[in-house]
Design an enzyme around this catalytic site. Structure first.
Site, PDB file in Angstrom:
ATOM      1  CB  SER A  37      -8.312  -0.818 -11.252  1.00  0.00           C
ATOM      2  OG  SER A  37      -7.044  -1.175 -10.757  1.00  0.00           O
TER       3      SER A  37
ATOM      4  CB  SER B 152     -17.653   3.514 -19.111  1.00  0.00           C
ATOM      5  OG  SER B 152     -16.363   2.943 -19.201  1.00  0.00           O
TER       6      SER B 152
ATOM      7  CG  ASP C 236      -0.753  -0.206  -9.862  1.00  0.00           C
ATOM      8  OD1 ASP C 236       0.448  -0.511 -10.009  1.00  0.00           O
ATOM      9  OD2 ASP C 236      -1.665  -1.034  -9.843  1.00  0.00           O
TER      10      ASP C 236
ATOM     11  CB  THR D 180       9.303  -4.139  -3.861  1.00  0.00           C
ATOM     12  OG1 THR D 180       8.918  -3.303  -4.966  1.00  0.00           O
ATOM     13  CG2 THR D 180      10.133  -5.301  -4.377  1.00  0.00           C
ATOM     14  CG  ASP D 181       3.628  -1.941  -4.153  1.00  0.00           C
ATOM     15  OD1 ASP D 181       3.756  -3.180  -4.017  1.00  0.00           O
ATOM     16  OD2 ASP D 181       2.573  -1.408  -4.539  1.00  0.00           O
TER      17      ASP D 181
END
Length: 381
Positions: A130, A69, A174, A37-38
């Site tokens: 991410s 990392s 996000d 929906t975003d």
């Protein structure tokens, strides 16, 4: 395993010979309801989760960048500022290198740094690893260079890292959820306004526990049908002559003659309604209604939006048989299921899913728990 601040700082010192100047924690997020929906200006209801990306950083007196990392199997990135400039001209990039180049280029950082990244987030499982990584890098570097950005700018920059430097057409959901996350709250996201407001989501007080079932079926947005869904919804909005499907109605659905576009629009219209209904049900403590809304959302994502998979569908069906509210979460095409059950159901859920997955000869799932919503992006040291 959780990351402990003292151990993390000591690890940085062992790697680079001195202590970090800045330490941040950037959580992942899980979307309770309101997916796809975003990018059409709609609503969503995510929470920050207690699985996160940790970053420790220190500026260097030269132009060298050294990043260690555990993201994607113990990666190292070693490059110069000159290399950043050259690589930034060859977008899109991939992997950890793409994140580092994107952040350095966007912020215009003119010095090197030593960086340690560690994560407790399962990658490519729908928990936004991410965006968590992008925001960790952005927050630490802007902090170190004494040019901290406000929340809205950080959200915009994190989206640019993914859209411009990694070639992923992700929306605002996000990064907004990660920055605005708040303990014991869900975030009511209005994607059109690019804003999110905390709303109470006290499932723990009702003896409930949120489960995230990582189905171990990784998906990649850039290589999936995500782009296709974006284009389909854009075609629908153009036909209807509206700015975005946030403004579509039940009547508009009937005006579309293409059954595919009609189904995509139907999902967005009804999903926006389900988000608002979920907030209202949680506020009055009607967790049975929340469960029903989760099941309805999954059916819509599976049938109307067609972003589910047999693994996701079966997982939701098995949980529904146990009376557990469940739906796929995130972009789909693999990833995770979010579920709301009783606090004493962990063993039963893990047992049932383990047995069922073995019967199907699928890789066994990982069952994560979220006792309560977590805080969003924040500075630790």
């Amino acid at each position: 395993m959780p990351v402990r601040e003292k151990t993390f700082v000591n690890h940085f010192a062992q790697l680079f010979g001195e202590s970090p100047q800045s330490v941040w924690e950037s959580p992942g997020r899980v979307n309770l309801i309101g997916d796809h929906t975003d990018y059409q200006g709609g609503f969503a209801l995510p929470i920050a989760v207690p699985y996160s990306t940790w970053i420790a950083a220190r500026l260097r007196p030269d132009e060298e960048i050294h990043v260690y990392s555990d993201y994607l199997h113990d990666q190292r990135v070693d490059l110069s500022l000159n290399a950043v400039s050259q690589l930034a001209k060859n977008k899109p990039l991939s992997g950890l290198l793409g994140f580092v180049v994107g952040v350095w280029d966007l912020l215009g950082v003119n010095t090197g740094a030593n960086i340690l990244l560690m994560s407790t987030l399962p990658v490519a499982s729908g928990l936004s690893s991410s965006a968590s990584l992008s925001l960790a890098l952005l927050a630490a570097l802007s902090d170190l260079t004494e040019h901290p950005y406000d929340a809205k700018t950080l959200i915009r920059l994190a989206r640019q890292v993914e859209n411009v430097y990694l070639g992923v057409e992700s929306g605002i959901l996000d990064p907004l959820a990660i920055v605005r996350g708040q303990r014991d709250c869900a975030i009511f996201v209005d994607a059109l306004a690019e804003e999110g407001q905390p709303v109470a989501f006290h499932y723990a007080q009702a003896g409930k526990l949120l489960f995230i079932i990582d189905t171990r079926t990784p998906r990649t947005l850039a290589g999936s049908g995500y782009h296709e869904r974006v284009k389909e919804t854009q075609r629908a909005q153009d036909i209807l002559g509206i700015p975005c499907l946030r403004f579509a109605s039940a009547h508009d659905i009937d005006q579309l003659t293409d059954p595919v576009l009609q189904a995509r629009t139907r999902h967005i219209v009804r999903e926006n309604q389900r988000v608002q209904s979920t907030i209202a049900a949680a506020e009055r403590g009607d967790w049975n209604q929340v469960n029903q809304l989760l099941w309805d959302s999954h059916q819509s994502l599976s049938r109307d939006f067609m972003v589910s998979t047999p693994v996701l569908d079966e997982t939701v069906a098995w949980l529904q048989d146990m009376g557990v509210g469940a739906r796929m979460t995130g972009a789909g095409f693999g990833g995770s299921v979010v579920a709301l059950g009783d606090s004493d159901q962990y063993t039963a859920i893990e047992s049932v899913l383990t047995r069922r997955y073995r019967e199907q000869r699928w890789t066994l799932p990982r069952v994560l728990t979220v006792p309560r919503p977590a805080d969003g992006l924040h500075k630790v040291l």
